[in-house]
Design a protein around this motif. Structure first.
Motif, PDB file in Angstrom:
ATOM      1  N   ASP A 786       0.827  -1.208   0.000  1.00 19.00           N
ATOM      2  CA  ASP A 786       0.000   0.000   0.000  1.00 19.00           C
ATOM      3  C   ASP A 786       0.863   1.260   0.000  1.00 19.00           C
ATOM      4  O   ASP A 786       2.087   1.211  -0.142  1.00 19.00           O
ATOM      5  CB  ASP A 786      -1.000  -0.004   1.163  1.00 19.00           C
ATOM      6  N   ARG A 787       0.185   2.394   0.188  1.00 18.97           N
ATOM      7  CA  ARG A 787       0.845   3.693   0.085  1.00 18.97           C
ATOM      8  C   ARG A 787       1.961   3.860   1.117  1.00 18.97           C
ATOM      9  O   ARG A 787       2.990   4.482   0.846  1.00 18.97           O
ATOM     10  CB  ARG A 787      -0.204   4.800   0.248  1.00 18.97           C
ATOM     11  N   SER A 788       1.806   3.294   2.313  1.00 19.51           N
ATOM     12  CA  SER A 788       2.826   3.444   3.356  1.00 19.51           C
ATOM     13  C   SER A 788       4.139   2.760   2.978  1.00 19.51           C
ATOM     14  O   SER A 788       5.207   3.129   3.468  1.00 19.51           O
ATOM     15  CB  SER A 788       2.310   2.880   4.687  1.00 19.51           C
ATOM     16  N   ASP A 789       4.064   1.750   2.108  1.00 20.71           N
ATOM     17  CA  ASP A 789       5.268   1.035   1.692  1.00 20.71           C
ATOM     18  C   ASP A 789       6.033   1.767   0.597  1.00 20.71           C
ATOM     19  O   ASP A 789       7.191   1.423   0.319  1.00 20.71           O
ATOM     20  CB  ASP A 789       4.899  -0.369   1.216  1.00 20.71           C
ATOM     21  N   GLU A 790       5.397   2.742  -0.027  1.00 20.15           N
ATOM     22  CA  GLU A 790       6.083   3.493  -1.080  1.00 20.15           C
ATOM     23  C   GLU A 790       7.295   4.244  -0.538  1.00 20.15           C
ATOM     24  O   GLU A 790       8.258   4.486  -1.267  1.00 20.15           O
ATOM     25  CB  GLU A 790       5.101   4.470  -1.750  1.00 20.15           C
ATOM     26  N   ASP A 791       7.258   4.619   0.759  1.00 25.49           N
ATOM     27  CA  ASP A 791       8.417   5.286   1.372  1.00 25.49           C
ATOM     28  C   ASP A 791       9.634   4.373   1.370  1.00 25.49           C
ATOM     29  O   ASP A 791      10.765   4.818   1.147  1.00 25.49           O
ATOM     30  CB  ASP A 791       8.082   5.712   2.809  1.00 25.49           C
ATOM     31  N   MET A 792       9.407   3.077   1.620  1.00 25.69           N
ATOM     32  CA  MET A 792      10.514   2.125   1.578  1.00 25.69           C
ATOM     33  C   MET A 792      11.053   1.990   0.155  1.00 25.69           C
ATOM     34  O   MET A 792      12.269   1.962  -0.061  1.00 25.69           O
ATOM     35  CB  MET A 792      10.047   0.750   2.081  1.00 25.69           C
ATOM     36  N   PHE A 793      10.154   1.906  -0.805  1.00 25.37           N
ATOM     37  CA  PHE A 793      10.587   1.760  -2.200  1.00 25.37           C
ATOM     38  C   PHE A 793      11.445   2.954  -2.633  1.00 25.37           C
ATOM     39  O   PHE A 793      12.429   2.800  -3.350  1.00 25.37           O
ATOM     40  CB  PHE A 793       9.372   1.632  -3.118  1.00 25.37           C
ATOM     41  N   GLU A 794      11.022   4.142  -2.192  1.00 27.99           N
ATOM     42  CA  GLU A 794      11.750   5.354  -2.577  1.00 27.99           C
ATOM     43  C   GLU A 794      13.155   5.341  -1.979  1.00 27.99           C
ATOM     44  O   GLU A 794      14.138   5.712  -2.656  1.00 27.99           O
ATOM     45  CB  GLU A 794      10.981   6.586  -2.108  1.00 27.99           C
ATOM     46  N   VAL A 795      13.278   4.913  -0.710  1.00 24.80           N
ATOM     47  CA  VAL A 795      14.601   4.846  -0.066  1.00 24.80           C
ATOM     48  C   VAL A 795      15.486   3.822  -0.779  1.00 24.80           C
ATOM     49  O   VAL A 795      16.670   4.077  -1.035  1.00 24.80           O
ATOM     50  CB  VAL A 795      14.436   4.483   1.426  1.00 24.80           C
ATOM     51  N   ILE A 796      14.924   2.675  -1.101  1.00 22.40           N
ATOM     52  CA  ILE A 796      15.687   1.618  -1.777  1.00 22.40           C
ATOM     53  C   ILE A 796      16.169   2.105  -3.141  1.00 22.40           C
ATOM     54  O   ILE A 796      17.320   1.874  -3.539  1.00 22.40           O
ATOM     55  CB  ILE A 796      14.816   0.356  -1.943  1.00 22.40           C
ATOM     56  N   LYS A 797      15.284   2.806  -3.854  1.00 19.45           N
ATOM     57  CA  LYS A 797      15.634   3.308  -5.184  1.00 19.45           C
ATOM     58  C   LYS A 797      16.773   4.327  -5.098  1.00 19.45           C
ATOM     59  O   LYS A 797      17.704   4.323  -5.905  1.00 19.45           O
ATOM     60  CB  LYS A 797      14.392   3.936  -5.821  1.00 19.45           C
ATOM     61  N   SER A 798      16.705   5.207  -4.090  1.00 20.09           N
ATOM     62  CA  SER A 798      17.751   6.218  -3.914  1.00 20.09           C
ATOM     63  C   SER A 798      19.070   5.586  -3.487  1.00 20.09           C
ATOM     64  O   SER A 798      20.152   6.002  -3.920  1.00 20.09           O
ATOM     65  CB  SER A 798      17.316   7.254  -2.868  1.00 20.09           C
ATOM     66  N   ALA A 799      18.983   4.561  -2.637  1.00 17.02           N
ATOM     67  CA  ALA A 799      20.191   3.909  -2.120  1.00 17.02           C
ATOM     68  C   ALA A 799      20.967   3.194  -3.217  1.00 17.02           C
ATOM     69  O   ALA A 799      22.186   3.039  -3.128  1.00 17.02           O
ATOM     70  CB  ALA A 799      19.821   2.930  -1.015  1.00 17.02           C
ATOM     71  N   ALA A 800      20.256   2.750  -4.258  1.00 16.34           N
ATOM     72  CA  ALA A 800      20.908   2.000  -5.333  1.00 16.34           C
ATOM     73  C   ALA A 800      21.990   2.834  -6.022  1.00 16.34           C
ATOM     74  O   ALA A 800      22.950   2.292  -6.568  1.00 16.34           O
ATOM     75  CB  ALA A 800      19.867   1.533  -6.345  1.00 16.34           C
ATOM     76  N   ALA A 801      21.831   4.163  -5.999  1.00 13.96           N
ATOM     77  CA  ALA A 801      22.811   5.045  -6.651  1.00 13.96           C
ATOM     78  C   ALA A 801      23.813   5.625  -5.657  1.00 13.96           C
ATOM     79  O   ALA A 801      24.660   6.429  -6.041  1.00 13.96           O
ATOM     80  CB  ALA A 801      22.065   6.178  -7.367  1.00 13.96           C
ATOM     81  N   GLY A 802      23.718   5.225  -4.386  1.00 18.34           N
ATOM     82  CA  GLY A 802      24.578   5.790  -3.358  1.00 18.34           C
ATOM     83  C   GLY A 802      25.602   4.804  -2.832  1.00 18.34           C
ATOM     84  O   GLY A 802      25.702   3.660  -3.301  1.00 18.34           O
ATOM     85  N   PRO A 803      26.349   5.216  -1.790  1.00 19.81           N
ATOM     86  CA  PRO A 803      27.439   4.374  -1.253  1.00 19.81           C
ATOM     87  C   PRO A 803      26.977   3.300  -0.278  1.00 19.81           C
ATOM     88  O   PRO A 803      27.778   2.465   0.136  1.00 19.81           O
ATOM     89  CB  PRO A 803      28.316   5.399  -0.531  1.00 19.81           C
ATOM     90  N   SER A 804      25.693   3.330   0.123  1.00 24.09           N
ATOM     91  CA  SER A 804      25.243   2.381   1.144  1.00 24.09           C
ATOM     92  C   SER A 804      24.982   0.987   0.586  1.00 24.09           C
ATOM     93  O   SER A 804      24.736   0.055   1.348  1.00 24.09           O
ATOM     94  CB  SER A 804      23.979   2.900   1.833  1.00 24.09           C
ATOM     95  N   LEU A 805      25.047   0.818  -0.734  1.00 22.76           N
ATOM     96  CA  LEU A 805      24.875  -0.496  -1.345  1.00 22.76           C
ATOM     97  C   LEU A 805      26.101  -0.845  -2.177  1.00 22.76           C
ATOM     98  O   LEU A 805      26.829   0.043  -2.655  1.00 22.76           O
ATOM     99  CB  LEU A 805      23.634  -0.528  -2.249  1.00 22.76           C
ATOM    100  N   SER A 806      26.320  -2.111  -2.376  1.00 23.03           N
ATOM    101  CA  SER A 806      27.393  -2.579  -3.246  1.00 23.03           C
ATOM    102  C   SER A 806      27.143  -2.090  -4.677  1.00 23.03           C
ATOM    103  O   SER A 806      25.982  -2.017  -5.116  1.00 23.03           O
ATOM    104  CB  SER A 806      27.448  -4.111  -3.220  1.00 23.03           C
ATOM    105  N   PRO A 807      28.195  -1.748  -5.413  1.00 16.08           N
ATOM    106  CA  PRO A 807      28.003  -1.285  -6.800  1.00 16.08           C
ATOM    107  C   PRO A 807      27.312  -2.320  -7.685  1.00 16.08           C
ATOM    108  O   PRO A 807      26.699  -1.962  -8.693  1.00 16.08           O
ATOM    109  CB  PRO A 807      29.439  -1.023  -7.282  1.00 16.08           C
ATOM    110  N   VAL A 808      27.410  -3.591  -7.321  1.00 18.34           N
ATOM    111  CA  VAL A 808      26.778  -4.649  -8.130  1.00 18.34           C
ATOM    112  C   VAL A 808      25.563  -5.239  -7.417  1.00 18.34           C
ATOM    113  O   VAL A 808      25.170  -6.374  -7.668  1.00 18.34           O
ATOM    114  CB  VAL A 808      27.801  -5.760  -8.446  1.00 18.34           C
ATOM    115  N   ALA A 809      24.986  -4.451  -6.506  1.00 18.67           N
ATOM    116  CA  ALA A 809      23.858  -4.954  -5.703  1.00 18.67           C
ATOM    117  C   ALA A 809      22.654  -5.284  -6.579  1.00 18.67           C
ATOM    118  O   ALA A 809      22.337  -4.583  -7.538  1.00 18.67           O
ATOM    119  CB  ALA A 809      23.471  -3.923  -4.649  1.00 18.67           C
ATOM    120  N   GLU A 810      21.987  -6.380  -6.234  1.00 17.30           N
ATOM    121  CA  GLU A 810      20.723  -6.780  -6.869  1.00 17.30           C
ATOM    122  C   GLU A 810      19.600  -6.195  -6.014  1.00 17.30           C
ATOM    123  O   GLU A 810      19.460  -6.558  -4.842  1.00 17.30           O
ATOM    124  CB  GLU A 810      20.609  -8.299  -6.925  1.00 17.30           C
ATOM    125  N   VAL A 811      18.801  -5.280  -6.580  1.00 19.98           N
ATOM    126  CA  VAL A 811      17.750  -4.590  -5.829  1.00 19.98           C
ATOM    127  C   VAL A 811      16.388  -4.993  -6.371  1.00 19.98           C
ATOM    128  O   VAL A 811      16.124  -4.875  -7.569  1.00 19.98           O
ATOM    129  CB  VAL A 811      17.914  -3.056  -5.906  1.00 19.98           C
TER     130      VAL A 811
END
Length: 863
Positions: A786-811
């Motif tokens: 639901d709508r409350s989970d979209e906040d998690m999706f947005e964080v995950i999407k942003s993290a994929a381009a940042g240093p908190s995930l491995s460069p080859v991370a499967e998201v």
């Protein structure tokens, strides 16, 4: 194989073969099952997009109606052949004026006359070449079951609010008639398929005779650009829900891209039925109403049809009309004429109008001899005992009124039940001071519109009537509030036709209105009718249909379901179903995994009476938590005590309760809070407000959490609950404006919680924690519904381009069901999610087994 597209069919009909050298390249085909779209332009394949590429760049509209806009009669030359001509009175022909000269129009429908089998091929060829019409030949017995049976005995009475409470009132539901209805709709679909170029053409289906046609067309061509307009009323859900095939009709209509209604009431009833019976809700955005249906947006159009003003004005200019007006003026000299024009059926309220006239004459003796009601009764379109009863009652009432109030040279009611020429009817409009429409239920009714245009007249008619052409025209309308044209005629006197006293009073008032007032009302009506004609209506519908279909080619489509339950799932190109094999493969390759899972609607089926997890779900989570490579978090809106109790056996499971306000990394650690809240005094303000709405909304409840308050209306009436939720949201936002809280609405809830608390914080905190521990995540799975989970999706999407995930991370950000989301993937339901998680747990078990076997071999070698 030669294409069946319309352009090529015309080429064949004319003896010319199509020139394929100028064909446009087709867009990729659409898969009928879930999978990757084929980019191969395979000419021999059974594409659901098109049989062949379009060779014509001109925009085309295929108009489908029960009857073709044609008149047919046997040739008078003795050859025994057929002669055809356009039916100028047909709405389907008139709307062509609004589509523009650059739009080619093809008609599909039945012919009113019965064409024998041996003549059908020749007639089809003639109509295609001469009129661009494609006739659907229906066997007489099948047509009788379809039209006089299902359409007129079941749909038409029900849509006009008449329930089949006895065999005499519409008749009991007959499944053989329903099967005939479906069969005829299938024949129409086959005819459309013969002429359509699905990537280019628009299809516009008309009225309740063809309500399941959209399903047949959508099943064959997933991306067909399809509009439907209902010309009858659509009943309230309490009436419609009695129809045994209610779901089938709703789902069929939802296979259109745009559904049109004359009034908001009809649209509102349809939307309510979709909500109550299918669970499909609607949204209004920037003035447009849309239903989200399996990834497709079905648009709703509300616009009453208009009349063809040019046709009326041409008849007004005829010398026959002028002569008839002069004749009628002489006939009714010294009398005020009130006019009624209705079909002779049970819903037009003719008898109620006559009773009101009787009462008017009874209460106002001075009006006897001065006013005349001319009632033109057109032949009924249906047949049966109810029509005969209306005829008998009408004639008996007219005889009684004329016997009581008539005298030599004066008949208070003139009943005309013989067919009139169009110019004759126009002449009656011209001389009538007031037009009366007392239908008890009618989809639209264009009689008042025609009356207004005719009262505007022209110079010749002004001379015939002895009027000064420079004088402002006047007219008066008494209109039932139960007809579709009523909302657009704001200057009319609206009446409840069942209230005889009120109708008689309205008739008296209409006659007593001053000339200046009549002129003002007429001017207002004339301005509306003249600018909202049939061309305006058709043009507006086409524009909205184009808007509704503009994303067709960029969406991926899957056809699912059988029979009339068929529907198309349409998805954004970047939004696809999560392949279990793909995610299991990625899972096996990675070593630092973060798994974030919602509870309600994700692990637990939404709407279940029992909200506790089943043993299978708990076991799967426990197995995932036992894998040392995994960090698993359950992120839920439920309270911490409940979650801790349910998942006490999963010692390694991290839990974020109340949308992340309380967080616990595993079973042996104390709860922490994600944000600092000094006090919860705002609850003393919010809770009394929620209690007020709970008391007035049956089925609603309040859930009190440590950090939040939730008003739940899942078991309340859907319409009333939604209405109350909107009011509660506004009320709470107002009284809590100065408090450090946020007020949110969700599926069947309104929630108040501290500002800054959301599931996205949990995802962000968990990824940062893993990074600080030197466990750079190379696999991230986040699932919510639901709508409350979209906040998690947005964080995950942003993290994929940042240093908190491995460069080859499967998201993998995955939502439940096909709907607009920030997630890249979806799974259909809870069962699929558990199946996917089970696949991951089994992969962990296999990995552990291999590790165990490897350590045993090491020990043996040392010995």
């Amino acid at each position: 194989m030669v294409s069946r597209s319309y352009s090529n069919l015309l080429d064949l009909a004319s003896g010319d073969f199509p020139n394929f050298s100028r064909e446009k390249k087709r867009l990729p085909r659409v898969a009928t099952v879930a999978g990757v779209l084929s980019e191969i332009d395979d000419e021999n394949s059974n594409s659901v997009g098109s049989d062949a590429p379009s060779s014509v760049s001109q925009e085309r509209m295929i108009i489908v109606g029960n009857q073709l806009p044609l008149r047919a009669h046997r040739s008078s030359d003795g050859s025994g052949g057929w002669t055809f001509s356009w039916d100028e009175d047909s709405l389907l022909l008139q709307l062509k004026d609004g589509l523009g000269e650059d739009v080619e129009v093809i008609y599909v429908g039945c012919i009113k006359e019965q064409i024998v089998l041996s003549e059908q091929d020749e007639v089809s060829q003639t109509l295609l070449e001469t009129f661009k019409c494609v006739p659907a030949f229906i066997p007489p017995e099948l047509f009788s079951k379809f039209y006089h049976g299902f359409c007129k005995q079941h749909l038409w009475p029900l849509f006009h609010y008449m329930l089949p409470l006895s065999p005499d009132l519409g008749g009991r539901f007959d499944r053989s008639l329903w099967q005939a209805y479906v069969s005829v709709n299938k024949i129409f679909a086959d005819k459309v398929m013969e002429v359509i170029s699905p990537d280019d053409d628009f299809v516009w289906v008309h009225d309740y005779h063809l309500m399941v046609l959209p399903t047949f067309l959508r099943k064959r061509f997933n991306r067909v650009k399809l509009g439907f307009f209902l010309h009858s009323p659509f009943p309230s859900s309490e009436i419609y829900r009695t129809l045994p095939i209610r779901d089938e009709l709703l789902r069929a209509l939802l296979n259109a891209d745009l559904i049109g209604f004359h009034t908001f009431d009809y649209a509102r009833h349809f939307l309510s039925c979709c909500s109550r019976m299918l669970g499909v809700s609607y949204q209004s955005k920037r003035g447009y109403i849309g239903l989200e249906y399996f990834g497709r947006t079905v648009s709703i159009k509300i616009l009453p049809v208009g009349i063809h003003i040019g046709q009326l004005q041409s008849v007004l200019n005829l010398p026959e009309t002028e002569a008839k007006v002069a004749e009628l003026q002489d006939q009714f000299k010294g009398q005020i004429v009130m006019l009624g024009v209705d079909d002779m059926d049970i819903f037009k309220g003719i008898s109620l109008k006559l009773l009101a006239m009787e009462q008017l004459l009874s209460q106002n003796p001075s009006k006897r001899g001065k006013i005349v009601l001319v009632q033109i009764a057109n032949p009924a379109r249906g047949r049966g005992r109810d029509v005969q009863e209306v005829q008998s009652e009408t004639h008996a009432t007219v005889r009684r009124i004329n016997k009581i109030f008539g005298r030599p040279g004066y008949q208070p009611v003139v009943l005309i039940d013989t067919p009139l020429q169009f110019y004759e009817r126009i002449a009656y409009y011209v001389i009538a001071e007031c037009c009366l429409v007392t239908a008890v239920r009618d989809g639209m009714n264009l009689i008042p519109y025609e009356y207004i245009i005719c009262r505007q007249g022209n110079e010749k008619l002004d001379m015939t009537l002895g009027l000064d052409p420079s004088t402002a025209k006047s007219s008066m309308l008494v209109v039932s509030e139960f007809v579709g044209c009523s909302p657009s005629l704001s200057g009319a006197i609206r009446v409840n036709p069942w209230n005889i006293d009120a109708v008689a009073e309205a008739m008296d008032s209409a006659l007593g209105v001053s000339d200046a007032e009549k002129q003002m009302r007429h001017e207002k009506h004339y301005r509306y009718v003249s600018t909202h004609d049939v061309a305006y209506w058709a043009r507006s519908f086409l524009q909205d249909l184009e808007r509704a279909c503009r994303d067709h080619m960029r969406r991926r489509c899957w056809g699912i379901g059988f029979g009339l339950g068929f529907r198309v799932v349409a998805l954004d190109p970047n939004f696809r179903k999560l392949s279990i094999d793909h995610i299991v493969s990625a899972y096996k390759r990675t070593k630092n995994r973060a798994i974030l899972l919602d509870y309600d609607g994700t692990i637990m089926v939404p709407g279940s009476i029992s909200t506790s997890p089943n043993a299978e779900a708990v076991a799967i989570l426990d197995n995932l938590c036992r894998d040392p490579k995994n960090v698993v978090f359950l992120v839920s809106g439920k309270d911490r005590d409940t979650l801790a109790e349910w998942f006490s056996s999963c010692e390694g499971l991290g839990i974020a309760a109340e949308h992340g306000y309380f967080v616990r990394p595993n079973y042996g650690v104390d709860w922490e809070t994600c944000v600092s809240v000094p006090d919860f005094s705002w609850k003393q303000i919010a809770e009394p407000v929620m209690k007020l709405y709970t008391e007035t909304t049956d089925g609603s409840t309040i859930e009190t959490k440590e950090s939040a308050l939730v008003w739940n209306f899942q078991y309340a009436d859907p319409d009333f609950g939604s209405c109350q939720a909107k009011e509660l949201l506004d009320h709470l936002e107002s009284v809590l404006a100065n408090e450090p809280v946020s007020v949110k609405s969700g599926p069947n809830i309104v929630e108040v919680k501290p500002q800054g608390v959301n599931k996205g914080l949990v995802a962000q905190h968990q990824l940062e924690t893993m990074h600080q521990k030197g466990m750079l995540p190379d696999f991230v799975l986040c699932i919510g519904d639901d709508r409350s989970d979209e906040d998690m999706f947005e964080v995950i999407k942003s993290a994929a381009a940042g240093p908190s995930l491995s460069p080859v991370a499967e998201v993998f950000a995955c939502t439940v069901g096909q709907k607009p989301s920030k997630a890249k993937y979806y799974l259909d339901d809870t069962a699929e999610i558990l199946r996917m998680l089970l696949g991951l747990a089994e992969a962990s078990a296999q990995d552990a087994c291999k590790a165990s076997q490897g350590s045993q071999r090491v020990v043996i070698n040392k010995e």
